[in-house]
Design an enzyme around this catalytic site. Sequence first.
Site, PDB file in Angstrom:
ATOM      1  N   GLU A   1     -30.256  12.422 -46.499  1.00 40.66           N
ATOM      2  CA  GLU A   1     -30.469  13.813 -46.077  1.00 40.66           C
ATOM      3  C   GLU A   1     -29.167  14.612 -46.158  1.00 40.66           C
ATOM      4  OE1 GLU A   1     -32.348  12.810 -42.381  1.00 40.66           O
ATOM      5  OE2 GLU A   1     -34.093  12.103 -43.508  1.00 40.66           O
TER       6      GLU A   1
ATOM      7  N   GLY B   1     -39.545   8.796 -44.061  1.00 37.23           N
ATOM      8  CA  GLY B   1     -40.419   9.739 -43.365  1.00 37.23           C
ATOM      9  C   GLY B   1     -41.739   9.987 -44.075  1.00 37.23           C
TER      10      GLY B   1
ATOM     11  N   GLU C   1     -31.816   2.750 -48.404  1.00 39.55           N
ATOM     12  CA  GLU C   1     -32.924   3.606 -47.988  1.00 39.55           C
ATOM     13  C   GLU C   1     -33.465   4.338 -49.209  1.00 39.55           C
ATOM     14  OE1 GLU C   1     -32.481   4.581 -43.466  1.00 39.55           O
ATOM     15  OE2 GLU C   1     -31.590   6.167 -44.658  1.00 39.55           O
TER      16      GLU C   1
ATOM     17  N   ASN D   1     -31.757   5.804 -36.127  1.00 44.13           N
ATOM     18  CA  ASN D   1     -31.153   7.084 -36.507  1.00 44.13           C
ATOM     19  C   ASN D   1     -32.038   8.189 -35.949  1.00 44.13           C
ATOM     20  OD1 ASN D   1     -30.147   9.344 -37.732  1.00 44.13           O
ATOM     21  ND2 ASN D   1     -30.701   8.742 -39.833  1.00 44.13           N
ATOM     22  N   TRP D   2     -31.539   8.873 -34.939  1.00 48.10           N
ATOM     23  CA  TRP D   2     -32.369   9.881 -34.258  1.00 48.10           C
ATOM     24  C   TRP D   2     -32.446  11.194 -35.025  1.00 48.10           C
ATOM     25  CZ3 TRP D   2     -30.828   9.568 -28.309  1.00 48.10           C
ATOM     26  CH2 TRP D   2     -31.061   8.262 -27.860  1.00 48.10           C
ATOM     27  N   LYS D   3     -31.611  11.336 -36.043  1.00 49.16           N
ATOM     28  CA  LYS D   3     -31.569  12.590 -36.820  1.00 49.16           C
ATOM     29  C   LYS D   3     -31.398  13.765 -35.854  1.00 49.16           C
ATOM     30  CE  LYS D   3     -34.033  10.212 -40.415  1.00 49.16           C
ATOM     31  NZ  LYS D   3     -34.892  10.245 -41.591  1.00 49.16           N
TER      32      LYS D   3
ATOM     33  N   HIS E   1     -26.002   9.403 -45.482  1.00 50.57           N
ATOM     34  CA  HIS E   1     -27.471   9.365 -45.427  1.00 50.57           C
ATOM     35  C   HIS E   1     -28.017  10.288 -46.516  1.00 50.57           C
ATOM     36  CE1 HIS E   1     -31.571   9.963 -44.016  1.00 50.57           C
ATOM     37  NE2 HIS E   1     -31.412   8.829 -43.346  1.00 50.57           N
TER      38      HIS E   1
ATOM     39  N   SER F   1     -39.497   4.268 -43.335  1.00 48.35           N
ATOM     40  CA  SER F   1     -40.810   4.000 -42.720  1.00 48.35           C
ATOM     41  C   SER F   1     -40.935   2.593 -42.143  1.00 48.35           C
ATOM     42  CB  SER F   1     -41.939   4.289 -43.713  1.00 48.35           C
ATOM     43  OG  SER F   1     -41.895   5.644 -44.121  1.00 48.35           O
TER      44      SER F   1
ATOM     45  N   GLY G   1     -35.896   5.548 -38.561  1.00 46.72           N
ATOM     46  CA  GLY G   1     -35.925   6.964 -38.200  1.00 46.72           C
ATOM     47  C   GLY G   1     -36.998   7.235 -37.163  1.00 46.72           C
ATOM     48  N   GLY G   2     -38.140   7.721 -37.617  1.00 51.72           N
ATOM     49  CA  GLY G   2     -39.231   8.142 -36.727  1.00 51.72           C
ATOM     50  C   GLY G   2     -39.588   7.146 -35.636  1.00 51.72           C
TER      51      GLY G   2
HETATM   52  P1  13P Z   1     -38.051   6.914 -41.279  1.00 52.56           P
HETATM   53  O1  13P Z   1     -37.990   5.593 -40.549  1.00 52.56           O
HETATM   54  O2  13P Z   1     -38.563   8.038 -40.416  1.00 52.56           O
HETATM   55  O3  13P Z   1     -38.736   6.804 -42.597  1.00 52.56           O
HETATM   56  O4  13P Z   1     -36.512   7.317 -41.586  1.00 52.56           O
HETATM   57  C1  13P Z   1     -35.694   6.402 -42.189  1.00 52.56           C
HETATM   58  C2  13P Z   1     -34.299   6.915 -42.148  1.00 52.56           C
HETATM   59  O5  13P Z   1     -33.965   7.878 -42.796  1.00 52.56           O
HETATM   60  C3  13P Z   1     -33.340   6.223 -41.268  1.00 52.56           C
HETATM   61  O6  13P Z   1     -32.044   6.636 -41.521  1.00 52.56           O
END
Ligand code: 13P
Length: 251
Positions: A99, A173, A167, A11-13, A97, A213, A234-235
């Site tokens: 967020e 994050g 999640e 997920n590149w956000k 998600h 993470s 994510g990251g």
């Molecule tokens: P991180 O891997 O950066 O913690 O993010 C997880 C995430 O929200 C994937 O959708």
Amino acid sequence: MAERKPVIAGNWKMFKTGSEAKSFLAELKGKISGVQGVEVVVAPPFTALAQAAEAIKGSAIGLAAQNLHWEEQGAFTGEIAPAMLKDVGCGYVIIGHSERRQFFGESDESVNRKVKAALKHGLIPIMCVGETLAEREGGKIKEVIERQVRKGLDGLGADANLILAYEPVWAIGTGKTASPEQAEEVHLMIRELLKQTPGPDFSSRTRILYGGSVKADNIKSLMAKPNIDGALVGGAALKADSFSGIIRFKD
Ligand code: 13P
């Protein structure tokens, strides 16, 4: 038990332009050539989808959007319809998600409408659920996850083809991964819930991903758990080195 092919989704956000997507994917393809038995998915921002689709042509990498609107079309400024995602080459779409729930007011009801719209158009929803730290500390994990899963999947048939992602909000994050045991406990709970509705077959074949993470150095221990079928990253999905390290968890 049904065989569940692992999914590693990035997920590149709100990161990467179209040209950055292009060069990232060219590098990633090189680093994961020869990997088998893993379903790899990337979820760039809307504006990079077309270039990403072009870049993954001929590879086994799948394309996801990060959101969609449930209506077919209409006066909904700023929104994207399911058919538009299909048209640009998406096979998947992330829905609900944390967020989006936290910052953009998404509810279990809107998540459910989006899941249904995605399925109707042949997109595979990656529906996210997860508790906050306060909910975990307040002993509400079961209540929260059960509500999100039940309402999110409300009205779906047992033949629906979707992916779930657990999640925990406190692990996103933050560098704080849920331990494989903590994650497995919730995954098992979700698996049991799915047995009741939509049903046992749905439960045994539906992939449940862990997100929060995930890194190349913790993926192996997470994947060793029987009810963890992959990861939503994510990251660590933003660099070809770290993402390919996760995809190559079997090496
Ligand atoms: P991180 O891997 O950066 O913690 O993010 C997880 C995430 O929200 C994937 O959708």
